[in-house]
Design a protein around this motif. Sequence first.
Motif, mmCIF file in Angstrom:
data_model
loop_
_atom_site.group_PDB
_atom_site.id
_atom_site.type_symbol
_atom_site.label_atom_id
_atom_site.label_comp_id
_atom_site.label_asym_id
_atom_site.label_seq_id
_atom_site.Cartn_x
_atom_site.Cartn_y
_atom_site.Cartn_z
ATOM 1 N N TYR A 276 0.849 -1.183 0.000
ATOM 2 C CA TYR A 276 0.000 0.000 0.000
ATOM 3 C C TYR A 276 0.889 1.238 0.000
ATOM 4 O O TYR A 276 1.903 1.304 0.695
ATOM 5 N N ILE A 277 0.496 2.240 -0.757
ATOM 6 C CA ILE A 277 1.279 3.463 -0.871
ATOM 7 C C ILE A 277 0.507 4.642 -0.298
ATOM 8 O O ILE A 277 -0.704 4.586 -0.110
ATOM 9 N N ASP A 278 1.239 5.719 -0.023
ATOM 10 C CA ASP A 278 0.625 6.984 0.367
ATOM 11 C C ASP A 278 0.255 7.715 -0.919
ATOM 12 O O ASP A 278 1.132 8.097 -1.703
ATOM 13 N N LEU A 279 -1.037 7.926 -1.146
ATOM 14 C CA LEU A 279 -1.487 8.492 -2.411
ATOM 15 C C LEU A 279 -0.936 9.892 -2.634
ATOM 16 O O LEU A 279 -0.541 10.236 -3.748
ATOM 17 N N LEU A 280 -0.901 10.708 -1.567
ATOM 18 C CA LEU A 280 -0.407 12.065 -1.718
ATOM 19 C C LEU A 280 1.094 12.077 -1.973
ATOM 20 O O LEU A 280 1.586 12.798 -2.837
ATOM 21 N N GLU A 281 1.824 11.268 -1.218
ATOM 22 C CA GLU A 281 3.284 11.230 -1.361
ATOM 23 C C GLU A 281 3.693 10.770 -2.741
ATOM 24 O O GLU A 281 4.658 11.269 -3.326
ATOM 25 N N ARG A 282 2.966 9.805 -3.289
ATOM 26 C CA ARG A 282 3.304 9.260 -4.611
ATOM 27 C C ARG A 282 2.547 9.963 -5.741
ATOM 28 O O ARG A 282 2.615 9.527 -6.872
ATOM 29 N N ARG A 283 1.853 11.041 -5.406
ATOM 30 C CA ARG A 283 1.090 11.815 -6.403
ATOM 31 C C ARG A 283 0.177 10.900 -7.213
ATOM 32 O O ARG A 283 0.147 10.924 -8.441
ATOM 33 N N THR A 284 -0.579 10.079 -6.483
ATOM 34 C CA THR A 284 -1.473 9.103 -7.103
ATOM 35 C C THR A 284 -2.919 9.526 -6.903
ATOM 36 O O THR A 284 -3.319 9.894 -5.799
ATOM 37 N N ASP A 285 -3.703 9.479 -7.975
ATOM 38 C CA ASP A 285 -5.111 9.880 -7.898
ATOM 39 C C ASP A 285 -6.004 8.757 -7.399
ATOM 40 O O ASP A 285 -6.995 8.993 -6.713
ATOM 41 N N LEU A 286 -5.650 7.525 -7.775
ATOM 42 C CA LEU A 286 -6.524 6.388 -7.524
ATOM 43 C C LEU A 286 -5.676 5.143 -7.292
ATOM 44 O O LEU A 286 -4.703 4.917 -8.011
ATOM 45 N N ALA A 287 -6.037 4.356 -6.290
ATOM 46 C CA ALA A 287 -5.335 3.099 -6.035
ATOM 47 C C ALA A 287 -6.343 1.964 -5.945
ATOM 48 O O ALA A 287 -7.481 2.161 -5.503
ATOM 49 N N ILE A 288 -5.928 0.785 -6.368
ATOM 50 C CA ILE A 288 -6.746 -0.415 -6.247
ATOM 51 C C ILE A 288 -6.170 -1.249 -5.115
ATOM 52 O O ILE A 288 -4.979 -1.580 -5.125
ATOM 53 N N ARG A 289 -6.990 -1.562 -4.143
ATOM 54 C CA ARG A 289 -6.518 -2.314 -2.986
ATOM 55 C C ARG A 289 -7.319 -3.603 -2.833
ATOM 56 O O ARG A 289 -8.546 -3.595 -2.908
ATOM 57 N N ILE A 290 -6.593 -4.665 -2.635
ATOM 58 C CA ILE A 290 -7.176 -6.001 -2.536
ATOM 59 C C ILE A 290 -7.063 -6.478 -1.101
ATOM 60 O O ILE A 290 -5.975 -6.491 -0.528
ATOM 61 N N GLY A 291 -8.189 -6.848 -0.511
ATOM 62 C CA GLY A 291 -8.214 -7.273 0.886
ATOM 63 C C GLY A 291 -8.926 -6.246 1.742
ATOM 64 O O GLY A 291 -9.361 -5.189 1.266
ATOM 65 N N PRO A 292 -9.051 -6.519 3.039
ATOM 66 C CA PRO A 292 -9.747 -5.600 3.942
ATOM 67 C C PRO A 292 -9.072 -4.238 3.996
ATOM 68 O O PRO A 292 -7.845 -4.139 3.944
ATOM 69 N N LEU A 293 -9.872 -3.176 4.096
ATOM 70 C CA LEU A 293 -9.345 -1.817 4.182
ATOM 71 C C LEU A 293 -9.240 -1.386 5.630
ATOM 72 O O LEU A 293 -10.094 -1.708 6.453
ATOM 73 N N ALA A 294 -8.187 -0.618 5.925
ATOM 74 C CA ALA A 294 -8.010 -0.140 7.293
ATOM 75 C C ALA A 294 -7.902 1.377 7.359
ATOM 76 O O ALA A 294 -8.092 1.960 8.410
ATOM 77 N N ASP A 295 -7.617 2.056 6.254
ATOM 78 C CA ASP A 295 -7.368 3.494 6.241
ATOM 79 C C ASP A 295 -8.679 4.260 6.123
ATOM 80 O O ASP A 295 -9.279 4.309 5.064
ATOM 81 N N SER A 296 -9.103 4.867 7.211
ATOM 82 C CA SER A 296 -10.390 5.555 7.221
ATOM 83 C C SER A 296 -10.336 6.919 6.540
ATOM 84 O O SER A 296 -11.371 7.557 6.365
ATOM 85 N N THR A 297 -9.134 7.411 6.196
ATOM 86 C CA THR A 297 -9.039 8.710 5.528
ATOM 87 C C THR A 297 -9.345 8.600 4.048
ATOM 88 O O THR A 297 -9.418 9.611 3.355
ATOM 89 N N LEU A 298 -9.521 7.390 3.556
ATOM 90 C CA LEU A 298 -9.752 7.196 2.135
ATOM 91 C C LEU A 298 -11.211 6.891 1.841
ATOM 92 O O LEU A 298 -11.873 6.194 2.607
ATOM 93 N N HIS A 299 -11.688 7.422 0.747
ATOM 94 C CA HIS A 299 -13.003 7.032 0.240
ATOM 95 C C HIS A 299 -12.815 5.780 -0.600
ATOM 96 O O HIS A 299 -11.836 5.665 -1.336
ATOM 97 N N ALA A 300 -13.710 4.825 -0.478
ATOM 98 C CA ALA A 300 -13.540 3.551 -1.182
ATOM 99 C C ALA A 300 -14.823 3.162 -1.897
ATOM 100 O O ALA A 300 -15.926 3.377 -1.397
ATOM 101 N N ARG A 301 -14.647 2.583 -3.073
ATOM 102 C CA ARG A 301 -15.772 2.025 -3.827
ATOM 103 C C ARG A 301 -15.478 0.551 -4.081
ATOM 104 O O ARG A 301 -14.454 0.196 -4.664
ATOM 105 N N LEU A 302 -16.368 -0.299 -3.636
ATOM 106 C CA LEU A 302 -16.192 -1.733 -3.829
ATOM 107 C C LEU A 302 -16.422 -2.088 -5.295
ATOM 108 O O LEU A 302 -17.480 -1.818 -5.850
ATOM 109 N N LEU A 303 -15.423 -2.715 -5.907
ATOM 110 C CA LEU A 303 -15.521 -3.109 -7.309
ATOM 111 C C LEU A 303 -16.001 -4.545 -7.467
ATOM 112 O O LEU A 303 -16.543 -4.912 -8.513
ATOM 113 N N GLY A 304 -15.772 -5.351 -6.454
ATOM 114 C CA GLY A 304 -16.163 -6.753 -6.516
ATOM 115 C C GLY A 304 -15.363 -7.570 -5.520
ATOM 116 O O GLY A 304 -14.544 -7.030 -4.766
ATOM 117 N N ARG A 305 -15.610 -8.852 -5.500
ATOM 118 C CA ARG A 305 -14.881 -9.768 -4.622
ATOM 119 C C ARG A 305 -14.436 -10.981 -5.427
ATOM 120 O O ARG A 305 -15.140 -11.435 -6.324
#
Length: 300
Positions: A132-161
Amino acid sequence: MKITLDEMQALLAVIDSGTISAAAEQLGQTPSGVSRALGRLEEKLGTTLLTRTTRRLHLTAEGEAFVRQARQIVEAVETAEEQMALRRQRPAGRLRVDAAMPFVLHVIAPLVARYRQQFPEVALEVNSSERYIDLLERRTDLAIRIGPLADSTLHARLLGRCRLQLVASPAYLRQHGTPDSVAALSAHTLLGFNEPESLNRWPLPGDDEGQLRVRPDIAASSGETLRRLAVEGAGITCLSDFLTHADRASGALVPLLAAQTLDVYQPIHAVYYRNTAVSARVRSFVDVLAEGMQREPFVV
């Protein structure tokens, strides 16, 4: 005190319409409100901008100089607003997306051509990180994360399982035999992750949160590496269905211990900072990705 855009717009409206009352009607304000805005502007500038006669208003020399600059500023702001409105309707600009390499290869890459056909004005940049990366530090607009989420500062949209399954190649099974029980896995070469250890919990009855914790004989940092090792007959591994779907369909990999395998699914989320407005670029990419994934048999 700083000059406001509203005050400049009030002055320009008066000049263009000729009277304070006409400017007030144009701006949707009261004449007294426009008059007060002009008064504040002159007070902040420390000079008289308009001289008033019974019939019309005239700009002073200072007023003429200020109006030229004010008009450029107001026009620049209006142009910027129009451009932003157009971008909301038709996405444009650079979009930086980050995902683990296996997801990039098996899910994102097949959808890029379709996305570019729909949104040719978006300059797409796809990066891969196994962690997992820091979106601001890496100048990233969007990240795809697989597995349970823990970062509450991020907005997330479930794409599927995607389901987790054990797989091995027919060549490996011919040489080493097919395990018929969980206990039989101890006699086989197991392929797993070197970190984090949570990825080495396999969906079989065990004592680690109800799942089986394995100690891999061969470890790797990437699921794509483990997939390739399994295809080459190096051992048994456990991976998400999006990684092994094509191999299982072609027969390059065979599911194992299906009767004992628990229904364990990995959620896949698109994440971005929720304290900023979701740009049209992010929304357009997530929409195409979600639509494409829902067509795949390995997504539930």
